[in-house]
Design an enzyme around this catalytic site. Sequence first.
Site, short mmCIF file in Angstrom:
data_model
loop_
_atom_site.label_atom_id
_atom_site.label_comp_id
_atom_site.label_asym_id
_atom_site.label_seq_id
_atom_site.Cartn_x
_atom_site.Cartn_y
_atom_site.Cartn_z
N LYS A 49 -43.61 -36.08 -13.16
CA LYS A 49 -44.93 -36.73 -13.12
C LYS A 49 -46.02 -35.76 -13.53
O LYS A 49 -46.90 -36.08 -14.33
CB LYS A 49 -45.21 -37.26 -11.70
CG LYS A 49 -46.65 -37.71 -11.51
CD LYS A 49 -46.92 -38.18 -10.10
CE LYS A 49 -47.40 -37.11 -9.16
NZ LYS A 49 -48.80 -36.68 -9.33
N ASN A 50 -45.98 -34.55 -12.98
CA ASN A 50 -47.07 -33.61 -13.21
C ASN A 50 -47.08 -33.02 -14.61
O ASN A 50 -48.03 -32.35 -14.99
CB ASN A 50 -47.04 -32.48 -12.17
CG ASN A 50 -47.56 -32.97 -10.82
OD1 ASN A 50 -47.97 -34.12 -10.68
ND2 ASN A 50 -47.53 -32.08 -9.83
N CYS B 97 -59.49 -36.13 -1.16
CA CYS B 97 -58.30 -36.94 -0.94
C CYS B 97 -57.64 -36.47 0.34
O CYS B 97 -58.14 -35.57 1.02
CB CYS B 97 -57.33 -36.86 -2.11
SG CYS B 97 -56.49 -35.31 -2.24
N ARG C 231 -60.55 -30.70 -2.52
CA ARG C 231 -60.09 -30.62 -3.90
C ARG C 231 -61.24 -30.66 -4.92
O ARG C 231 -61.39 -31.63 -5.68
CB ARG C 231 -59.06 -31.70 -4.19
CG ARG C 231 -57.88 -31.57 -3.24
CD ARG C 231 -56.72 -32.41 -3.64
NE ARG C 231 -56.02 -31.95 -4.82
CZ ARG C 231 -54.96 -32.57 -5.33
NH1 ARG C 231 -54.51 -33.66 -4.78
NH2 ARG C 231 -54.36 -32.10 -6.40
N ASP D 49 -64.89 -27.67 -9.50
CA ASP D 49 -65.85 -26.68 -10.02
C ASP D 49 -65.23 -25.76 -11.07
O ASP D 49 -65.90 -25.40 -12.04
CB ASP D 49 -66.42 -25.85 -8.85
CG ASP D 49 -65.34 -25.17 -8.02
OD1 ASP D 49 -64.29 -25.81 -7.78
OD2 ASP D 49 -65.52 -24.02 -7.62
N LEU D 50 -63.97 -25.41 -10.92
CA LEU D 50 -63.36 -24.47 -11.87
C LEU D 50 -63.06 -25.15 -13.21
O LEU D 50 -63.11 -24.51 -14.27
CB LEU D 50 -62.09 -23.85 -11.29
CG LEU D 50 -62.32 -23.06 -9.99
CD1 LEU D 50 -61.02 -22.53 -9.42
CD2 LEU D 50 -63.30 -21.91 -10.24
N ASP E 165 -46.10 -28.60 -3.21
CA ASP E 165 -45.63 -29.98 -3.29
C ASP E 165 -44.26 -30.18 -2.64
O ASP E 165 -43.76 -31.30 -2.59
CB ASP E 165 -45.57 -30.44 -4.75
CG ASP E 165 -46.96 -30.74 -5.30
OD1 ASP E 165 -47.92 -30.74 -4.53
OD2 ASP E 165 -47.07 -30.97 -6.52
N ARG F 116 -46.15 -43.70 -6.36
CA ARG F 116 -46.95 -42.92 -7.30
C ARG F 116 -46.10 -41.83 -7.95
O ARG F 116 -46.34 -41.46 -9.09
CB ARG F 116 -48.13 -42.25 -6.59
CG ARG F 116 -49.21 -43.22 -6.16
CD ARG F 116 -50.39 -42.45 -5.61
NE ARG F 116 -50.64 -41.30 -6.47
CZ ARG F 116 -51.04 -40.11 -6.05
NH1 ARG F 116 -51.29 -39.90 -4.80
NH2 ARG F 116 -51.23 -39.13 -6.89
#
Length: 431
Positions: A22-23, A126, A131, A134-135, A316, A408
């Site tokens: 997924k990622n 979330c 989370r 800004d970066l 994860d 998901r």
Amino acid sequence: MDRIRIVGGNRLNGIIPISGAKNAALPLMIASLLTDGTLTLENLPRLADVSLLVRILGNHGVDYTIEGKRAGDSLETGQTVHLAARQIVDTTAPYDLVSRMRASFWVLAPLVARMGVAKVSLPGGCAIGTRPVDLLIMAMERLGAQIDIENGYAVARAPKGLKGAEIAFPKVTVGGTHTALMAASLANGTTVIHNAAREPEIVDLAECLGKMGARIRGAGTSVIEIDGVPRLGGARHAVLPDRIETGTYAMAVAMTGGDVLLQGARADLLEAALETVRQTGASVTETNEGLRVYRNGAGIAPVDVTTAPFPGFPTDLQAQLMALVTRAEGTSRITETIFENRFMHVSELSRFGAHIRLDGDSAIIEGVKTLKGAPVMATDLRASVSLVIAALAAEGETMVNRVYHLDRGFERLESKLSRCGAEIERIVAAG
Ligand code: UD1
């Protein structure tokens, strides 16, 4: 809302095919915005997040087609899809879509790189923490975009195009690195990313961008150099196997005992996690077809693990490991360093009778002999699968509520597990 019912106690034996990651799939799909050519992705997993991203990309003008069935295809083989952004018709990514999946914020980079403008809703917090982005914004500003925050949206403008720059991330960020890679590929001049994320999904994106014509060196190390090109073309790329799904099922087998082939899994994508699974007492070996995970008889040994960016132990898999060591013969410590609030599963695991106490950013888990099935609630993607692991070994029945979190990120979880002997079924909500 669908629920999953599990009756624990069965060992897992058989074959579990590992899906595309997924990622990796999400940034690869987003990269289709960078070109008017066709990006063909093979081994795309069938997941709710992928379907949602198709909608988001469709709103920008991306045509999406799924290749028809081929000889030898089955539900086990991922899909092949074609993504074509011939024309970007809308550079706004609205709140109602972005708020449902944080990674969709990453469309900002290709939209600005190609169109010189983008308006993307800020994703918001979330379940696993604030989370911030800004970066990601910093990286885009370094590349010459002007970014204003207006009514909850990041509005980025680079009317004369992006310019290569030095980007030094103060913290390792996967999304920041994906964003910088995509934007710098179409920038004018050379970009150097310092303290880049080294995750396999970064390498996968860089390889795909390379096939599209990008000039990228050093992906997989902490310094990545990109020579920008004026345009990128189409390409064909296969999504790499999901290392988080691999680690999850490895931990499930370590929990229940049994003997399972994780078909298509690659050990090099998760060495640290596999080493931890071995420490708990399971054996993990590489075969021509994937990874074989085996545990018979012996108890589960406790561990002391700290999450870290790749090649460290992945955040994860933290919840899944915690589920596993709830039944260890001794006390384990798991320290979370990536996300500040990623212990939502602790109170749910306690409902099975687990003994877990929080101490700052660590969880101390005192192993118990037996877990007992309970009604529990999924709170986020990885936390919810940790409840499934606990349930597979718990006495009696567990009902996991709110399983949309699972959908998901885990493809056909209940069918993969039931084919290996687990008593697990989805109870589809009426209406
Ligand atoms: C990605 C993964 C997610 C995984 C995480 C860490 C996807 C779709 N998601 O998320 O599954 O858990 O990597 O491996 O690939 N941070 C900032 N500012 C920013 C961006 C990040 O402070 O602008 C912080 C985060 O709060 C976190 C850390 O940096 O503490 C790492 O986050 P990051 O690597 O960016 O995670 P994601 O890319 O969102």
